[in-house]
Design an enzyme around this catalytic site. Structure first.
Site, mmCIF file in Angstrom:
data_model
loop_
_atom_site.group_PDB
_atom_site.id
_atom_site.type_symbol
_atom_site.label_atom_id
_atom_site.label_comp_id
_atom_site.label_asym_id
_atom_site.label_seq_id
_atom_site.Cartn_x
_atom_site.Cartn_y
_atom_site.Cartn_z
ATOM 1 N N LYS A 100 8.919 10.276 8.203
ATOM 2 C CA LYS A 100 8.030 9.197 8.057
ATOM 3 C C LYS A 100 8.681 8.020 8.852
ATOM 4 O O LYS A 100 9.710 7.552 8.645
ATOM 5 C CB LYS A 100 7.377 8.628 6.522
ATOM 6 C CG LYS A 100 6.979 7.371 6.286
ATOM 7 C CD LYS A 100 7.248 6.769 5.053
ATOM 8 C CE LYS A 100 6.546 5.360 4.811
ATOM 9 N NZ LYS A 100 6.663 4.631 3.860
ATOM 10 N N GLY A 161 6.075 -3.164 -1.865
ATOM 11 C CA GLY A 161 6.643 -3.549 -3.141
ATOM 12 C C GLY A 161 5.790 -4.784 -3.450
ATOM 13 O O GLY A 161 6.336 -5.415 -4.753
#
Length: 257
Positions: A100, A161
């Site tokens: 990733k 987040g």
């Protein structure tokens, strides 16, 4: 329900929920969350997770690479060169080639630097990596990344987040409609309804970390996310009813006694 499996770079997955390995109180809690989520793939921040120091707890002792597909990521990288260097180290450490990629623009927003991201993706693809790429919700850059050869496009739902959910569903849907590789919402999911929305838009999967790790009960939240992803996928496949401006009675008005 008959559904095709999620296929990424030739690898087949029955679960469409990918979870992270950061912010948990312990690797043991992380492993329990992964089980509750039904996850088959976990992301691993190469710079932050202990993979080799045997004097400290090792992630592999709790989440076996034989059971879970490890997805090394470049969290904390702000240039293409740093990202490429980090994933070369990951390949040396564990032989991982499915990775990733994320190249961040600044530490305050952790928004992707798309110019550096595209540069890094092209370098990694030339070296034989299979790249799943974190990106902005920009359909133009998403197409460029797919054209470069990326194995999956991973637009943000909102800031990493933040738990703000899917802020730009229109762009996410545009990316889904134009893409021939899997589209996986990455970042911003806060609760189960956010995951369901992502799947209802036609995304092939959802990646999350903070939403589970920072929940009051991470294991229960992991279970909730598992069900939300399944429900959202089924709703997408079923095809929702059309939205209407006025009421439409559930029972026909004709033939009333």
């Amino acid at each position: 329900m008959i559904d095709k499996p999620l296929v990424i770079a030739g690898r087949r997955f029955s679960s469409r929920l990918i979870i992270g390995t950061g912010k948990y109180k312990s690797y043991e809690e992380n492993a329990r969350a992964a089980e509750a989520a039904g996850a088959e793939m976990v992301t691993v921040a190469v710079r932050r997770v202990n993979l080799t120091d045997k004097d400290k707890p090792l992630l592999v002792d709790y989440l076996s690479p034989k059971k879970f597909t490890y997805l090394p990521n470049t969290a904390g990288c702000f240039t293409a060169d740093d990202a490429v260097r980090t994933l070369r180290l990951a390949r040396e450490a564990g032989g991982w080639t499915l990775v990733k990629l994320e190249v961040l623009a600044d530490p305050k927003t952790l928004y992707p630097d798309m110019e550096e991201t595209l540069k890094a993706a092209k370098l990694l693809l030339k070296e034989g990596f299979e790249v799943m790429v974190y990106c902005s919700d920009d359909p133009v850059y998403a197409r460029k990344l797919e054209d470069a050869g990326c194995a999956a496009i991973m637009p943000l739902g909102s800031l990493i987040g933040s738990g703000l959910g899917i802020l730009n569903p229109v762009n996410i849907r545009l990316i889904v409609e134009q893409s021939s590789v899997p589209v996986i919402v990455d970042a911003g999911v806060g609760t189960a309804s956010d995951a369901a929305v992502a799947m209802e838009l036609g995304c092939d999967g959802v990646l999350m970390n903070t939403a589970i790790a920072e929940a009051k009960d991470p294991i229960l939240m992991a279970s909730a996310m598992r069900h939300a992803v399944i429900a959202g996928r089924e709703a997408y496949l079923a095809g929702r009813m059309a939205k209407k401006r006025y009421a439409d009675p559930s029972s026909p008005l004709a033939g009333l006694i």
